[in-house]
Design a protein around this motif. Structure first.
Motif, PDB file in Angstrom:
ATOM      1  N   ARG A 147       0.832  -1.200   0.000  1.00 38.71           N
ATOM      2  CA  ARG A 147       0.000   0.000   0.000  1.00 38.71           C
ATOM      3  C   ARG A 147       0.876   1.262   0.000  1.00 38.71           C
ATOM      4  NH1 ARG A 147      -4.684  -1.404  -2.119  1.00 38.71           N
ATOM      5  NH2 ARG A 147      -6.253  -2.218  -0.680  1.00 38.71           N
ATOM      6  N   LYS A 148       1.961   1.242   0.770  1.00 33.90           N
ATOM      7  CA  LYS A 148       2.853   2.403   0.831  1.00 33.90           C
ATOM      8  C   LYS A 148       3.493   2.685  -0.527  1.00 33.90           C
ATOM      9  CE  LYS A 148       3.975   1.779   5.737  1.00 33.90           C
ATOM     10  NZ  LYS A 148       5.015   1.322   6.704  1.00 33.90           N
ATOM     11  N   PHE A 149       3.708   1.629  -1.318  1.00 34.08           N
ATOM     12  CA  PHE A 149       4.302   1.792  -2.640  1.00 34.08           C
ATOM     13  C   PHE A 149       3.253   2.167  -3.694  1.00 34.08           C
ATOM     14  CE2 PHE A 149       8.167  -0.064  -0.999  1.00 34.08           C
ATOM     15  CZ  PHE A 149       9.148   0.461  -1.816  1.00 34.08           C
ATOM     16  N   GLY A 150       2.018   2.325  -3.269  1.00 28.57           N
ATOM     17  CA  GLY A 150       0.991   2.815  -4.184  1.00 28.57           C
ATOM     18  C   GLY A 150       0.191   1.761  -4.912  1.00 28.57           C
ATOM     19  N   PHE A 151       0.294   0.502  -4.500  1.00 31.87           N
ATOM     20  CA  PHE A 151      -0.523  -0.532  -5.134  1.00 31.87           C
ATOM     21  C   PHE A 151      -1.968  -0.373  -4.658  1.00 31.87           C
ATOM     22  CE2 PHE A 151       3.645  -2.486  -5.658  1.00 31.87           C
ATOM     23  CZ  PHE A 151       3.561  -2.958  -6.958  1.00 31.87           C
ATOM     24  N   ASN A 152      -2.863  -0.050  -5.584  1.00 32.62           N
ATOM     25  CA  ASN A 152      -4.261   0.150  -5.230  1.00 32.62           C
ATOM     26  C   ASN A 152      -5.182  -0.906  -5.831  1.00 32.62           C
ATOM     27  OD1 ASN A 152      -4.256   0.860  -7.899  1.00 32.62           O
ATOM     28  ND2 ASN A 152      -4.806   3.000  -7.589  1.00 32.62           N
TER      29      ASN A 152
END
Length: 380
Positions: A147-152
């Motif tokens: 989530r922190k790496f932007g995987f949505n």
């Protein structure tokens, strides 16, 4: 030009799970490097660069077992031989305990926009029973870092209805996963497959098949609980938030075409289904010689196509068009299939409904619970 999918199989695991019957190996670093050489050779032979590839799915095995350098090479092999500019979905499977920050950085920078993380259960006793190598804490770390790496767009894989699992175990697992708010949840009931550690234990009387009534209770609860939390059941075992259905798997269920690359991978191209060889040595020898590593290939006949559309289409919430039945040429077969549909409709296992002026056949919730039986009865 046809829009196709691409599946790439990475057959390596840190340890084979007790329930797994997929082709997988515990391998050293140099074995993985040699395998990437073979993958490069095979994908080169297909000349995919000019194809319109809409989805890529990297599965296993455990693709996230590859180290950061190997992952970079894998993505480079793909990007140099596939036009990834037309991709709508790019998925890689990962297991907790093998997905660190460095690997997430590589995966994200390579254009992957969907992660599928194997959790299976949250109780340590159940993880140990299934032979999983990770802990719940490691799952949370992997998930939160993603989530922190932007995987949505994240899927979480779960397994239920296995020896020793209680209804409370399953309820607790579902509640935990929903609290993490993934976009997609896959919930598979365990099948004891030949060749697995579980099958050996089953033969020796150490474990038993799961009670059918308990399975039905769990499955019904799953569908109801996830629906309340806005997860749409779009396939027998798959649930998603609106707009987050797995586009690659939909290609399978819609009988669309896709390339299968790697040991034991299957593909469907130009009306032909094929499966690759299952051993690393044979795969390496054939690809090194620039020979397609196919173990089996067949052109689908009319009956085969009908059976696949029944088998795959009825798994989905949209079902199949009744015109598929009307198009059966053999009148005796057509009459029998229609009689079988009528039988299951009267028992409320099947429903016929109109959608966009077309008649559609769907399984009801109770029909999904005995889907294998219904599907077999409707095949030619």
């Amino acid at each position: 030009m046809k829009e196709r999918g691409l599946y790439i199989h990475i057959p390596f695991c840190a340890k084979k799970c007790n329930y797994c019957d997929f082709t997988s190996y515990v391998a050293a670093k140099d074995e993985i490097d040699r395998y990437l050489d073979s993958l490069e050779n095979e994908i080169e032979m297909y000349s995919i660069k000019n194809e319109v590839i809409k989805t890529i799915f990297i599965g296993g095995g455990t693709p996230s077992l590859l180290n950061a350098k190997q992952l970079k090479r894998l993505f480079k092999i793909i990007s140099e031989r596939v036009d990834i500019s037309k991709l709508e979905e790019y998925t890689i499977e990962a297991n907790p305990g093998t997905l660190d920050v460095e690997k997430l950085k590589v995966i994200k920078s390579s254009g992957v926009n969907r992660l599928s993380i194997g959790l299976q259960a949250i109780q340590e006793k159940n993880l140990k029973f299934m032979g999983r190598i990770h802990t719940l804490k490691e799952f949370e770390e992997s998930y939160d870092n993603a989530r922190k790496f932007g995987f949505n767009n994240i899927n979480v894989d779960l397994i239920f209805a296995f020896h020793g699992q209680t209804f409370e175990d399953w309820k607790e697992t579902l509640e935990f996963v929903v609290s993490k708010k993934p976009e997609h949840i896959s919930a598979y009931s365990l099948i004891i497959e030949e060749g697995t550690d579980f099958y050996k234990k089953y033969e020796h009387g150490e474990i038993s098949e799961f009670d059918e009534n308990s399975y039905v209770k769990m499955y019904r609860y799953t569908a109801e609980y996830l629906a309340k939390n806005r997860y749409k059941q779009y396939e027998i075992s798959n649930f998603s938030k609106e707009g987050f259905e797995c586009k690659h798997n939909l290609k399978y269920w819609d009988c669309d075409e896709y390339f299968g690359i790697g040991v034991s991978a299957s593909g469907y191209i130009n009306g032909k289904r094929y499966t690759n060889v299952k051993t690393l040595d044979e795969y390496r020898k054939l690809t090194c010689s620039k020979v397609f590593p196919k173990e089996f290939e067949e052109e689908l006949m009319d009956n085969d196509i009908f059976n696949e559309k029944i088998m795959l289409g009825l798994r989905t919430s949209k079902g199949i068009s009744f015109s598929l039945i009307d198009d059966i040429e053999n009148e005796i077969s057509k009459k029998f299939i229609k009689k079988t549909i009528d039988k299951y409709e009267k028992k409320s296992y099947i429903e016929l409904c109109k959608e966009n002026a077309k008649e559609v056949i769907k399984l009801t919730q109770s029909g999904r619970e005995i889907s294998n039986t219904i599907i077999l009865d409707l095949m030619l």
